[in-house]
Write a protein that holds these residues in place. Structure first.
Motif, PDB file in Angstrom:
ATOM      1  N   GLN A  99      -3.776   1.992  -2.823  1.00 45.16           N
ATOM      2  CA  GLN A  99      -4.811   0.975  -2.650  1.00 45.16           C
ATOM      3  C   GLN A  99      -5.261   0.448  -4.012  1.00 45.16           C
ATOM      4  O   GLN A  99      -6.430   0.532  -4.379  1.00 45.16           O
ATOM      5  CB  GLN A  99      -5.973   1.552  -1.850  1.00 45.16           C
ATOM      6  CG  GLN A  99      -5.561   1.950  -0.451  1.00 45.16           C
ATOM      7  CD  GLN A  99      -6.717   2.512   0.364  1.00 45.16           C
ATOM      8  OE1 GLN A  99      -7.865   2.140   0.187  1.00 45.16           O
ATOM      9  NE2 GLN A  99      -6.385   3.418   1.261  1.00 45.16           N
ATOM     10  N   TRP A 127      -6.777  -5.019   4.671  1.00 40.03           N
ATOM     11  CA  TRP A 127      -6.378  -3.624   4.753  1.00 40.03           C
ATOM     12  C   TRP A 127      -7.502  -2.772   5.339  1.00 40.03           C
ATOM     13  O   TRP A 127      -7.304  -2.041   6.293  1.00 40.03           O
ATOM     14  CB  TRP A 127      -5.973  -3.090   3.374  1.00 40.03           C
ATOM     15  CG  TRP A 127      -5.695  -1.625   3.403  1.00 40.03           C
ATOM     16  CD1 TRP A 127      -6.467  -0.632   2.924  1.00 40.03           C
ATOM     17  CD2 TRP A 127      -4.552  -0.979   3.980  1.00 40.03           C
ATOM     18  NE1 TRP A 127      -5.897   0.589   3.152  1.00 40.03           N
ATOM     19  CE2 TRP A 127      -4.708   0.403   3.804  1.00 40.03           C
ATOM     20  CE3 TRP A 127      -3.406  -1.438   4.633  1.00 40.03           C
ATOM     21  CZ2 TRP A 127      -3.774   1.332   4.249  1.00 40.03           C
ATOM     22  CZ3 TRP A 127      -2.472  -0.512   5.067  1.00 40.03           C
ATOM     23  CH2 TRP A 127      -2.663   0.850   4.873  1.00 40.03           C
ATOM     24  N   LYS A 128      -8.700  -2.918   4.765  1.00 42.67           N
ATOM     25  CA  LYS A 128      -9.821  -2.073   5.178  1.00 42.67           C
ATOM     26  C   LYS A 128     -10.317  -2.367   6.590  1.00 42.67           C
ATOM     27  O   LYS A 128     -10.666  -1.449   7.318  1.00 42.67           O
ATOM     28  CB  LYS A 128     -10.997  -2.252   4.208  1.00 42.67           C
ATOM     29  CG  LYS A 128     -10.813  -1.569   2.877  1.00 42.67           C
ATOM     30  CD  LYS A 128     -11.918  -1.865   1.907  1.00 42.67           C
ATOM     31  CE  LYS A 128     -13.290  -1.757   2.518  1.00 42.67           C
ATOM     32  NZ  LYS A 128     -14.382  -2.048   1.581  1.00 42.67           N
ATOM     33  N   VAL A 148       0.832  -1.203   0.000  1.00 42.19           N
ATOM     34  CA  VAL A 148       0.000   0.000   0.000  1.00 42.19           C
ATOM     35  C   VAL A 148       0.871   1.260   0.000  1.00 42.19           C
ATOM     36  O   VAL A 148       0.549   2.236  -0.674  1.00 42.19           O
ATOM     37  CB  VAL A 148      -0.982  -0.005   1.198  1.00 42.19           C
ATOM     38  CG1 VAL A 148      -1.732   1.306   1.303  1.00 42.19           C
ATOM     39  CG2 VAL A 148      -1.965  -1.160   1.057  1.00 42.19           C
ATOM     40  N   ARG A 176      -7.574  -6.820   0.213  1.00 45.07           N
ATOM     41  CA  ARG A 176      -8.338  -5.583   0.360  1.00 45.07           C
ATOM     42  C   ARG A 176      -9.086  -5.552   1.697  1.00 45.07           C
ATOM     43  O   ARG A 176      -9.060  -4.549   2.410  1.00 45.07           O
ATOM     44  CB  ARG A 176      -9.324  -5.437  -0.783  1.00 45.07           C
ATOM     45  CG  ARG A 176     -10.086  -4.122  -0.746  1.00 45.07           C
ATOM     46  CD  ARG A 176     -11.173  -4.115  -1.744  1.00 45.07           C
ATOM     47  NE  ARG A 176     -12.080  -5.229  -1.410  1.00 45.07           N
ATOM     48  CZ  ARG A 176     -13.310  -5.337  -1.844  1.00 45.07           C
ATOM     49  NH1 ARG A 176     -13.791  -4.462  -2.666  1.00 45.07           N
ATOM     50  NH2 ARG A 176     -14.053  -6.354  -1.500  1.00 45.07           N
ATOM     51  N   TRP A 217      -4.624  -5.148  -5.692  1.00 46.86           N
ATOM     52  CA  TRP A 217      -4.675  -5.990  -4.505  1.00 46.86           C
ATOM     53  C   TRP A 217      -4.229  -7.420  -4.799  1.00 46.86           C
ATOM     54  O   TRP A 217      -3.695  -8.092  -3.916  1.00 46.86           O
ATOM     55  CB  TRP A 217      -6.086  -6.000  -3.910  1.00 46.86           C
ATOM     56  CG  TRP A 217      -6.508  -4.690  -3.341  1.00 46.86           C
ATOM     57  CD1 TRP A 217      -7.502  -3.887  -3.810  1.00 46.86           C
ATOM     58  CD2 TRP A 217      -5.960  -4.011  -2.203  1.00 46.86           C
ATOM     59  NE1 TRP A 217      -7.607  -2.754  -3.024  1.00 46.86           N
ATOM     60  CE2 TRP A 217      -6.671  -2.809  -2.032  1.00 46.86           C
ATOM     61  CE3 TRP A 217      -4.935  -4.300  -1.317  1.00 46.86           C
ATOM     62  CZ2 TRP A 217      -6.408  -1.909  -1.012  1.00 46.86           C
ATOM     63  CZ3 TRP A 217      -4.668  -3.403  -0.290  1.00 46.86           C
ATOM     64  CH2 TRP A 217      -5.387  -2.227  -0.149  1.00 46.86           C
TER      65      TRP A 217
END
Length: 85
Positions: free
Chosen positions: A50, A69-70, A45, A66, A53
């Motif tokens: 972003q 990360w989120k 990242v 993803r 992925w």
């Protein structure tokens, strides 16, 4: 006196739960996130933003990267840095 009315038995379908199925340890969805995997994701990242992925962590799907990360890393970063958003 009324006749004894019982419902005829109907076959029921049994639902297979995920834990009832044999697990494949080599499946990307069955392996956890190690600290090394999280570090690779963080570095990805930093370098690429972003995006991409699917190229972030070998052995993980784009959706896993993803979501990790989120849902995990970004909230921890925001909390430690004091960001409210």
């Amino acid at each position: 006196m009324p006749a004894d009315r019982t419902k005829p038995s109907t076959p029921t379908k049994t639902k297979t739960k995920a834990m009832d199925r044999p697990s494949d340890p080599s499946s990307p969805s069955k392996t956890g996130w190690s600290m090394g995997d999280k570090a690779l994701l963080f570095e990805h990242v930093i370098q690429h933003g972003q995006n991409d992925w699917d190229k972030a962590v070998p052995g993980k799907t784009w959706k896993q990267a993803r979501e990790q990360w989120k849902k995990t890393l970004l909230p921890q970063i925001r909390k430690q840095c004091g960001f409210l958003g």
